[in-house]
Design a protein around this motif. Structure first.
Motif, PDB file in Angstrom:
ATOM      1  N   GLU A  10      38.912  78.037 -16.172  1.00 44.67           N
ATOM      2  CA  GLU A  10      38.725  79.544 -15.666  1.00 44.67           C
ATOM      3  C   GLU A  10      39.334  79.744 -14.371  1.00 44.67           C
ATOM      4  OE1 GLU A  10      38.218  83.590 -15.859  1.00 44.67           O
ATOM      5  OE2 GLU A  10      38.017  82.324 -17.467  1.00 44.67           O
ATOM      6  N   LEU A  11      39.363  78.663 -13.585  1.00 48.87           N
ATOM      7  CA  LEU A  11      40.057  78.505 -12.272  1.00 48.87           C
ATOM      8  C   LEU A  11      41.754  78.691 -12.683  1.00 48.87           C
ATOM      9  CD1 LEU A  11      38.286  75.739 -10.487  1.00 48.87           C
ATOM     10  CD2 LEU A  11      38.285  78.105  -9.761  1.00 48.87           C
ATOM     11  N   ASP A  12      42.018  78.093 -13.730  1.00 50.99           N
ATOM     12  CA  ASP A  12      43.675  78.380 -14.092  1.00 50.99           C
ATOM     13  C   ASP A  12      43.954  79.768 -14.062  1.00 50.99           C
ATOM     14  OD1 ASP A  12      44.024  75.560 -14.368  1.00 50.99           O
ATOM     15  OD2 ASP A  12      43.696  75.578 -16.340  1.00 50.99           O
ATOM     16  N   ARG A  13      43.077  80.731 -14.630  1.00 51.23           N
ATOM     17  CA  ARG A  13      43.395  82.213 -14.818  1.00 51.23           C
ATOM     18  C   ARG A  13      43.046  82.848 -13.296  1.00 51.23           C
ATOM     19  NH1 ARG A  13      39.734  86.825 -15.746  1.00 51.23           N
ATOM     20  NH2 ARG A  13      41.161  88.168 -16.934  1.00 51.23           N
ATOM     21  N   ALA A  14      42.209  82.312 -12.657  1.00 48.70           N
ATOM     22  CA  ALA A  14      41.794  82.875 -11.251  1.00 48.70           C
ATOM     23  C   ALA A  14      43.251  82.632 -10.413  1.00 48.70           C
ATOM     24  CB  ALA A  14      40.686  82.222 -10.525  1.00 48.70           C
ATOM     25  N   VAL A  15      43.619  81.481 -10.583  1.00 51.71           N
ATOM     26  CA  VAL A  15      45.035  80.890  -9.797  1.00 51.71           C
ATOM     27  C   VAL A  15      46.134  82.105 -10.114  1.00 51.71           C
ATOM     28  CG1 VAL A  15      46.716  79.281  -9.491  1.00 51.71           C
ATOM     29  CG2 VAL A  15      44.249  78.532  -9.320  1.00 51.71           C
ATOM     30  N   GLU A  16      46.361  82.114 -11.329  1.00 50.39           N
ATOM     31  CA  GLU A  16      47.353  83.125 -11.925  1.00 50.39           C
ATOM     32  C   GLU A  16      47.060  84.625 -11.263  1.00 50.39           C
ATOM     33  OE1 GLU A  16      50.855  84.095 -13.251  1.00 50.39           O
ATOM     34  OE2 GLU A  16      50.232  82.122 -13.273  1.00 50.39           O
ATOM     35  N   LEU A  17      45.808  85.103 -11.411  1.00 53.64           N
ATOM     36  CA  LEU A  17      45.671  86.153 -10.996  1.00 53.64           C
ATOM     37  C   LEU A  17      45.693  86.475  -9.703  1.00 53.64           C
ATOM     38  CD1 LEU A  17      42.406  87.050 -13.389  1.00 53.64           C
ATOM     39  CD2 LEU A  17      44.756  88.219 -13.322  1.00 53.64           C
ATOM     40  N   LEU A  18      45.327  85.515  -8.973  1.00 46.07           N
ATOM     41  CA  LEU A  18      45.641  85.598  -7.508  1.00 46.07           C
ATOM     42  C   LEU A  18      47.098  85.746  -7.008  1.00 46.07           C
ATOM     43  CD1 LEU A  18      43.001  83.003  -6.179  1.00 46.07           C
ATOM     44  CD2 LEU A  18      43.161  85.260  -5.557  1.00 46.07           C
ATOM     45  N   ARG A  19      47.714  84.984  -7.877  1.00 44.46           N
ATOM     46  CA  ARG A  19      49.322  84.952  -7.632  1.00 44.46           C
ATOM     47  C   ARG A  19      49.868  86.248  -7.783  1.00 44.46           C
ATOM     48  NH1 ARG A  19      50.102  79.336  -9.884  1.00 44.46           N
ATOM     49  NH2 ARG A  19      50.142  78.059  -7.920  1.00 44.46           N
TER      50      ARG A  19
ATOM     51  N   ALA B  41      48.398  88.978  -7.826  1.00 46.51           N
ATOM     52  CA  ALA B  41      47.608  90.147  -6.990  1.00 46.51           C
ATOM     53  C   ALA B  41      48.363  90.123  -5.423  1.00 46.51           C
ATOM     54  CB  ALA B  41      46.365  89.983  -6.696  1.00 46.51           C
ATOM     55  N   GLY B  42      49.251  89.152  -5.430  1.00 45.95           N
ATOM     56  CA  GLY B  42      50.073  88.915  -4.094  1.00 45.95           C
ATOM     57  C   GLY B  42      49.540  87.999  -3.148  1.00 45.95           C
TER      58      GLY B  42
ATOM     59  N   ALA C  54      45.874  81.458  -4.186  1.00 47.18           N
ATOM     60  CA  ALA C  54      46.106  80.645  -5.463  1.00 47.18           C
ATOM     61  C   ALA C  54      46.480  79.163  -5.216  1.00 47.18           C
ATOM     62  CB  ALA C  54      47.258  81.631  -6.194  1.00 47.18           C
ATOM     63  N   GLU C  55      47.144  78.823  -4.436  1.00 48.06           N
ATOM     64  CA  GLU C  55      47.703  77.352  -3.943  1.00 48.06           C
ATOM     65  C   GLU C  55      46.364  76.707  -3.430  1.00 48.06           C
ATOM     66  OE1 GLU C  55      49.213  73.976  -3.914  1.00 48.06           O
ATOM     67  OE2 GLU C  55      49.932  75.676  -4.908  1.00 48.06           O
TER      68      GLU C  55
END
Length: 141
Positions: free
Chosen positions: A49-58, A60-61, A66-67
């Motif tokens: 699920e962290l993969d999705r969180a990383v993508e969503l953070l990217r 969202a600006g 994300a990194e």
């Protein structure tokens, strides 16, 4: 063949109670092992699920967050040098399997391989006598 849930000749009440206690402890260990597998699966699901969180953070600006999540948490060891599957394997190898094997050997040697004698005798003592469902004898149910 003898009833697998009937006490063999010469097996004492104390032995039946001791084997019942040993089996109960193993059953508790089985539950703990199940929780360990749940820990393994839940941790793995969270990591994916962290993969999705990383993508969503990217998206969202927030590329720096994300990194940071990707670098600090994704794929991280749960304890130094170990992922959850290794924790499960170590538990099985060093605790669960020896315990299971010892319990089986104790039942084989002390009760002619007849397991759950304590429970079978408890069933007989506690069954509802005037109802058609609870049957007599250790083999049923």
């Amino acid at each position: 063949m003898a009833d697998p849930h009937r006490r063999p000749e010469g097996v004492s009440d104390e032995t039946v109670e001791a084997l019942g206690s040993l089996s109960k402890a193993l059953e508790t260990t089985e539950c703990a092992r199940g929780h360990l597998y749940a820990f393994h699966q839940l941790t793995g699901s969270a990591d994916f699920e962290l993969d999705r969180a990383v993508e969503l953070l990217r998206e969202a600006g927030h590329p720096e967050w994300a990194e940071r999540v990707r670098r600090e948490i994704v794929g991280r060891d749960v304890i130094p040098g170990h992922w959850t599957f290794q924790v499960v394997e170590a538990y099985d190898r060093t605790y669960y399997e020896p315990f299971r094997d010892l319990e089986r050997e104790a039942v084989d040697r002390l009760a002619e391989g007849r397991g759950h004698l304590y429970e079978a005798e408890l069933k007989e003592a506690r069954r509802t006598r005037d109802h058609p469902d609870p049957t007599s004898g250790g083999a049923a149910g």
